[in-house]
Scaffold this motif. Structure first.
Motif, PDB file in Angstrom:
ATOM      1  N   CYS A  23       0.837  -1.191   0.000  1.00 52.30           N
ATOM      2  CA  CYS A  23       0.000   0.000   0.000  1.00 52.30           C
ATOM      3  C   CYS A  23       0.879   1.250   0.000  1.00 52.30           C
ATOM      4  N   CYS A  25       0.704   3.669   1.913  1.00 52.19           N
ATOM      5  CA  CYS A  25       0.981   4.110   3.289  1.00 52.19           C
ATOM      6  C   CYS A  25       2.136   3.321   3.915  1.00 52.19           C
ATOM      7  N   ASN A  27       2.050  -0.105   4.339  1.00 47.67           N
ATOM      8  CA  ASN A  27       1.553  -1.389   4.806  1.00 47.67           C
ATOM      9  C   ASN A  27       1.869  -2.446   3.737  1.00 47.67           C
ATOM     10  N   ARG A  29       1.907  -6.790   2.785  1.00 49.09           N
ATOM     11  CA  ARG A  29       1.547  -8.176   3.103  1.00 49.09           C
ATOM     12  C   ARG A  29       2.181  -9.088   2.086  1.00 49.09           C
ATOM     13  N   ASP A  52      -7.242  -5.135   0.399  1.00 50.53           N
ATOM     14  CA  ASP A  52      -7.621  -3.899   1.075  1.00 50.53           C
ATOM     15  C   ASP A  52      -6.583  -3.568   2.138  1.00 50.53           C
ATOM     16  N   CYS A  53      -6.331  -2.290   2.325  1.00 52.24           N
ATOM     17  CA  CYS A  53      -5.453  -1.844   3.401  1.00 52.24           C
ATOM     18  C   CYS A  53      -6.332  -1.462   4.591  1.00 52.24           C
ATOM     19  N   SER A  54      -6.005  -1.979   5.752  1.00 52.13           N
ATOM     20  CA  SER A  54      -6.799  -1.677   6.947  1.00 52.13           C
ATOM     21  C   SER A  54      -6.548  -0.258   7.442  1.00 52.13           C
ATOM     22  N   ARG A  55      -5.496   0.389   6.964  1.00 46.62           N
ATOM     23  CA  ARG A  55      -5.158   1.737   7.441  1.00 46.62           C
ATOM     24  C   ARG A  55      -5.835   2.838   6.636  1.00 46.62           C
ATOM     25  N   CYS A  56      -5.721   2.786   5.293  1.00 46.36           N
ATOM     26  CA  CYS A  56      -6.127   3.975   4.540  1.00 46.36           C
ATOM     27  C   CYS A  56      -6.964   3.700   3.289  1.00 46.36           C
ATOM     28  N   LYS A  57      -7.177   2.481   2.919  1.00 44.71           N
ATOM     29  CA  LYS A  57      -8.065   2.094   1.818  1.00 44.71           C
ATOM     30  C   LYS A  57      -7.711   2.652   0.423  1.00 44.71           C
TER      31      LYS A  57
END
Length: 97
Positions: A23, A25, A27, A29, A52-57
């Motif tokens: 991502c 930001c 992030n 995986r 999907d990013c759990s922080r900023c989408k």
């Protein structure tokens, strides 16, 4: 010798590749292509998977990484999808190659 592009999870799995979802930001995986293939099927283009990013989408960039047995990453955590009752559940485990 020309190499075919790795355009399916099946081909990525034959080459023992990791899928890196990154991502903007920061992030990140990592997933084994074989684990993703068990959930999404071998004919799916790994570069078109939706993460999907759990922080900023935002939009997540997908990269395929070749894993060399003599250069295994240290302390890498793998996110593993499992289909349970028609829904996808994610677990994490330490990467062992």
């Amino acid at each position: 010798m020309a190499h075919d592009p790795i355009d399916t999870l099946g081909k990525a799995t034959r080459h023992n590749m990791l899928v890196k979802a990154e991502c903007s930001c920061g992030n990140v995986r990592y997933c084994r292509s074989a684990d993703l293939m068990m959930v999404y099927g071998g004919g799916v283009d790994p570069l078109k998977l939706k993460f999907d990013c759990s922080r900023c989408k935002p939009t997540v960039k997908i990269t395929l990484l070749e894993v060399h047995p003599e250069h295994l990453p240290k302390r890498l955590m793998i996110h593993k999808p499992m289909k349970i009752g028609g829904k996808i559940h994610w677990t994490t485990e330490r990467f062992r190659g």
